[in-house]
Enzyme design. Structure first.
Site, PDB file in Angstrom:
ATOM      1  N   VAL A 183      42.104  40.504  25.890  1.00 44.63           N
ATOM      2  CA  VAL A 183      42.283  41.838  26.488  1.00 44.63           C
ATOM      3  C   VAL A 183      41.224  42.143  27.554  1.00 44.63           C
ATOM      4  O   VAL A 183      41.279  43.196  28.181  1.00 44.63           O
ATOM      5  CB  VAL A 183      42.295  42.986  25.446  1.00 44.63           C
ATOM      6  CG1 VAL A 183      43.482  42.879  24.533  1.00 44.63           C
ATOM      7  CG2 VAL A 183      40.984  43.052  24.659  1.00 44.63           C
ATOM      8  N   LYS A 184      40.282  41.233  27.763  1.00 41.96           N
ATOM      9  CA  LYS A 184      39.199  41.500  28.704  1.00 41.96           C
ATOM     10  C   LYS A 184      39.626  41.192  30.152  1.00 41.96           C
ATOM     11  O   LYS A 184      40.762  40.828  30.400  1.00 41.96           O
ATOM     12  CB  LYS A 184      37.959  40.689  28.303  1.00 41.96           C
ATOM     13  CG  LYS A 184      37.463  41.004  26.880  1.00 41.96           C
ATOM     14  CD  LYS A 184      37.067  42.450  26.742  1.00 41.96           C
ATOM     15  CE  LYS A 184      36.224  42.788  25.531  1.00 41.96           C
ATOM     16  NZ  LYS A 184      36.675  42.431  24.213  1.00 41.96           N
TER      17      LYS A 184
END
Ligand SMILES: Cc1ncc(COP(=O)(O)O)c(C=O)c1O
Length: 385
Positions: A183-184
């Protein structure tokens, strides 16, 4: 209501990423090979640090920094309760004690005034977190640390690409930690990085991730040597070569990813200013956030219900909202071990009761953004006081 579920975060993987990984899978080196150094060099250049050391996760990277900072039994490290548990856990891994200090009401980042109150002769490190991608109050924290001989470990797992007073996050603290969880801003599957300008820290970090051994297998092979020395108690925290190949490709798209996240944040902030019952994230003048998250706060006084109900209603609209974070000291492990019972950190705890993270990832379409805004407007208007 949108027909499909929109997650709060998601990776983007392109054909060039896949090809880079496949090329490594066909090569001689699956674990530490040429791509590791290539990724580390490209990453250091991007954030403006002298060194970058890769790890198998952000958590492993945090563990290594707390080792390198000299944390051990009898020491304390001051951090924020409004973070992922890994930030505080890394202090416990070293046998040291995490000490929480409350957050600023605007950014929800560690409040330097509260940190100052928690400093004791045992304080060895301060661990600010760049919550949601907004840099912490780094000047004040670095200043405090210098006065008291503490090391600043910045948890920038949310903040790759963020800037503070026009300086890049990753070039400011003594050590800065990044995560490449999907998700980064960029991903290697699992993965992490520490940046530093300090050659001693860099050397200790490299050894710590490789069992405490003073050279890696590839260096030894090229030197035709069999001899190695384990000089400290380390771990296997290495990031494989194919993950680094993915990271190199992903890093090339960081600027585009950041630009897209900033566009989405700007659209959200503009639209939410018109909606009753919601407060957008605050951006201080010295900050250029990286927008890992877009956490709104509910103005509960203007609503007839609580956060849990708004959360459920947004999920029912197929909007994958989330909550960042349950304050660390309120987790059962911390309650049981340190006796926290709630009420210790009123700013963080009040924020927690109001926070909802809206979907935020670089591959979101304009329609996705419109769907989120539409759903927030619909749900909040139905609970407006
Ligand atoms: C603030 C913060 N610190 C640390 C971590 C741990 O990183 P990782 O998941 O790469 O171990 C995360 C992960 O999501 C995070 O958000």
């Amino acid at each position: 209501m949108r027909p499909t579920f929109l997650p709060y975060g998601r990776q983007s993987v392109e054909e060039s990423d896949i090809q880079a990984v496949v090329d490594v899978l066909r090569s001689d080196w699956l674990t530490t090979g040429p791509k590791v150094a290539e990724f580390e060099e490209a990453f250091a250049a991007r954030v403006g640090s002298a060194y970058a050391v890769s790890f198998s996760s952000g958590t492993a990277a945090l563990h290594a920094t707390s080792f390198a900072a000299g944390l051990k039994e009898g020491n304390e490290a001051i951090t924020t309760p409004l973070t992922f548990a890994a930030t505080a856990n890394c202090v416990l891994y070293q046998g040291a004690t995490p000490v929480f200090a409350d957050v600023c009401p605007d950014t929800l980042n560690l409040d330097p005034e509260q940190v100052a109150k928690k400093i004791t002769p045992k304080t060895r490190a301060i661990l600010p977190v760049d919550y949601a991608g907004h840099p912490a109050d780094l000047n004040a924290i670095v200043e405090l640390a210098r006065q008291h001989g503490a090391v600043v470990i910045e948890d920038a797992c949310h903040a790759l690409g963020a800037e503070y007073n026009r300086r890049k996050v990753g070039s400011i603290a003594d050590m800065t930690v990044f995560s490449f969880h999907p998700v980064k801003h960029i991903t290697t599957g699992e993965g992490g990085m520490v940046t530093t300008d300090n050659p001693q820290f860099a050397e200790v970090l490299r050894r710590f991730r490789n069992h405490g051994i003073s050279s890696d297998a590839r260096q030894r092979q090229s030197a035709g040597q069999w001899h190695y020395e384990m000089v400290l108690l380390g771990f296997n925290y290495r990031l494989p070569d194919f993950a680094c190949a993915l990271g190199i490709e992903q890093l090339k798209r960081l600027d585009a990813n950041l630009q897209r996240r900033r566009e989405i944040a700007a659209r959200y902030s503009k639209a939410l200013a018109e909606i009753r019952g919601v407060i957008s994230p605050v951006v201080r003048p010295e900050a250029n956030p990286a927008w890992h998250l877009y956490p709104i706060r509910l103005d509960l006084e203007k609503l007839t219900t609580d956060r849990a109900q708004i959360f459920r209603a947004l999920r029912a609209e197929n909007i994958g909202v989330n909550v960042h974070y349950i304050p660390v000291h309120l987790h059962p492990y911390y309650r049981d071990r340190f006796g926290y019972s709630g009420g210790e950190f009123p700013v963080a705890e009040d924020a927690y009761s109001r926070l909802i993270s809206l979907p935020m990832f670089h591959a979101m379409s304009d329609q996705d953004v419109s769907d989120v805004i539409g759903a927030v407007a619909k749900v909040l208007s139905s609970y407006a006081r």
